[in-house]
Design a protein around this motif. Sequence first.
Motif, short mmCIF file in Angstrom:
data_model
loop_
_atom_site.label_atom_id
_atom_site.label_comp_id
_atom_site.label_asym_id
_atom_site.label_seq_id
_atom_site.Cartn_x
_atom_site.Cartn_y
_atom_site.Cartn_z
N ALA A 54 48.34 -17.01 121.33
CA ALA A 54 48.63 -16.57 119.96
C ALA A 54 50.12 -16.64 119.69
O ALA A 54 50.57 -17.08 118.61
CB ALA A 54 48.11 -15.16 119.74
N GLY A 55 50.92 -16.22 120.67
CA GLY A 55 52.37 -16.26 120.51
C GLY A 55 52.91 -17.66 120.33
O GLY A 55 53.81 -17.90 119.52
N PHE A 56 52.35 -18.60 121.10
CA PHE A 56 52.78 -20.01 120.97
C PHE A 56 52.47 -20.56 119.58
O PHE A 56 53.30 -21.23 118.97
CB PHE A 56 52.09 -20.85 122.04
N ILE A 57 51.27 -20.26 119.09
CA ILE A 57 50.88 -20.74 117.76
C ILE A 57 51.81 -20.15 116.70
O ILE A 57 52.28 -20.85 115.80
CB ILE A 57 49.42 -20.36 117.45
N LYS A 63 58.84 -21.43 110.76
CA LYS A 63 60.15 -22.09 110.72
C LYS A 63 61.25 -21.11 110.31
O LYS A 63 62.39 -21.24 110.74
CB LYS A 63 60.11 -23.27 109.75
N HIS A 64 60.91 -20.16 109.46
CA HIS A 64 61.86 -19.11 109.09
C HIS A 64 61.52 -17.87 109.90
O HIS A 64 60.39 -17.36 109.83
CB HIS A 64 61.78 -18.81 107.59
N VAL A 65 62.49 -17.36 110.67
CA VAL A 65 62.20 -16.30 111.63
C VAL A 65 61.83 -14.97 110.98
O VAL A 65 61.21 -14.11 111.62
CB VAL A 65 63.39 -16.08 112.59
N MET A 66 62.18 -14.78 109.72
CA MET A 66 61.89 -13.52 109.06
C MET A 66 60.75 -13.62 108.04
O MET A 66 59.91 -12.73 107.96
CB MET A 66 63.14 -12.97 108.36
N LYS A 67 60.73 -14.69 107.26
CA LYS A 67 59.85 -14.72 106.09
C LYS A 67 58.53 -15.43 106.30
O LYS A 67 57.56 -15.15 105.58
CB LYS A 67 60.60 -15.36 104.92
N ASP A 68 58.47 -16.38 107.23
CA ASP A 68 57.22 -17.12 107.42
C ASP A 68 56.14 -16.23 108.01
O ASP A 68 56.41 -15.38 108.86
CB ASP A 68 57.45 -18.33 108.33
N ARG A 69 54.91 -16.46 107.56
CA ARG A 69 53.77 -15.65 108.00
C ARG A 69 52.76 -16.51 108.74
O ARG A 69 52.67 -17.71 108.51
CB ARG A 69 53.06 -15.00 106.79
N HIS A 70 52.00 -15.88 109.62
CA HIS A 70 50.83 -16.52 110.23
C HIS A 70 49.77 -15.46 110.39
O HIS A 70 50.03 -14.37 110.91
CB HIS A 70 51.17 -17.14 111.59
N ARG A 144 56.08 -3.04 108.53
CA ARG A 144 57.05 -4.14 108.57
C ARG A 144 57.00 -5.02 107.33
O ARG A 144 57.83 -5.91 107.17
CB ARG A 144 56.85 -4.98 109.83
N LYS A 145 56.03 -4.80 106.47
CA LYS A 145 55.94 -5.48 105.17
C LYS A 145 55.86 -7.00 105.30
O LYS A 145 56.42 -7.74 104.51
CB LYS A 145 57.13 -5.10 104.28
N GLY A 146 55.17 -7.46 106.34
CA GLY A 146 54.94 -8.89 106.50
C GLY A 146 56.12 -9.68 107.02
O GLY A 146 56.07 -10.91 107.04
N LEU A 147 57.17 -9.02 107.44
CA LEU A 147 58.36 -9.72 107.93
C LEU A 147 58.33 -9.84 109.45
O LEU A 147 57.82 -8.97 110.15
CB LEU A 147 59.63 -8.95 107.51
N GLY A 148 58.92 -10.94 109.94
CA GLY A 148 59.16 -11.08 111.37
C GLY A 148 57.99 -11.52 112.22
O GLY A 148 57.93 -11.18 113.40
#
Length: 256
Positions: A54-57, A63-70, A144-148
């Motif tokens: 999961a961490g690898f995926i 690409k953005h360390v704060m804003k991108d979500r998965h 965390r409001k979806g960040l990080g």
Amino acid sequence: MWHLLALGCLFFPCLFILIQRSLQKNFPKLTDEDTVNISVRFVSSVQGFMAAFAGFIITSSCKHVMKDRHWISTDYVVFAAPYMAYDIYAMYLCHWFKHKAKDSNGLKTSSTNIVIDFLKKNFLIVLHHLTLLLICFPIVVYYRKGLGDFFLGCLFLAELSTPFVSFAKILKRFRKQNTLLYKVNGVILLATFFLCRILVFPYMYWAYGKQYGIPAHLVPFRIPLHCTFGNAMLMTPQVYWLSLIIGKAGKTVKVE
């Protein structure tokens, strides 16, 4: 979310029971203590591989360390949260069977003393699990409001060393410390532990600095204090456990 939590509550204990019964059926010469210990290590390995995958995926997708979500980020935290509670009980079960074996040799130990002895010997790992379950879980899921997500994925990667820790303990239980397999596993364990549980922390600071154009050594002074404090709290036991691993490896080399 609740269905993932329920699934986690069922998955880890049921996997443990399935492996234990399979060992009892196919390897009747194993003691109850052996089957419990091997089953616990097997479940830990499965969780470790799942978390690392999961961490690898997550890290490769954000690409953005704060804003991108998965979507895997929060979902896996919810699914794996019951593992922390299960693993505390599983470790106690191993400890209980160890004392039961001593009792069979005439050394009686009360249940209260077994619990106290367990907490003394496993205080750090129990505290680590409870911290993840009672503090980190609500922060990740609610605050965390979806960040990080990227950083969460990095922390998942830390579990890559767990299967090798578990395999080493299984080999040790069967007195295979002098085999080539044990030594190779030890090298992989040391490498994955150092890379995924120690270097991952400075790597996260470096990644944040690269994203925002800040030198890595200045990042701790540009982010909220509680973030650095939280990382320090998570990293401290990892450094301690690494010292134990290195110490054990040193003893093995001296014996040879």
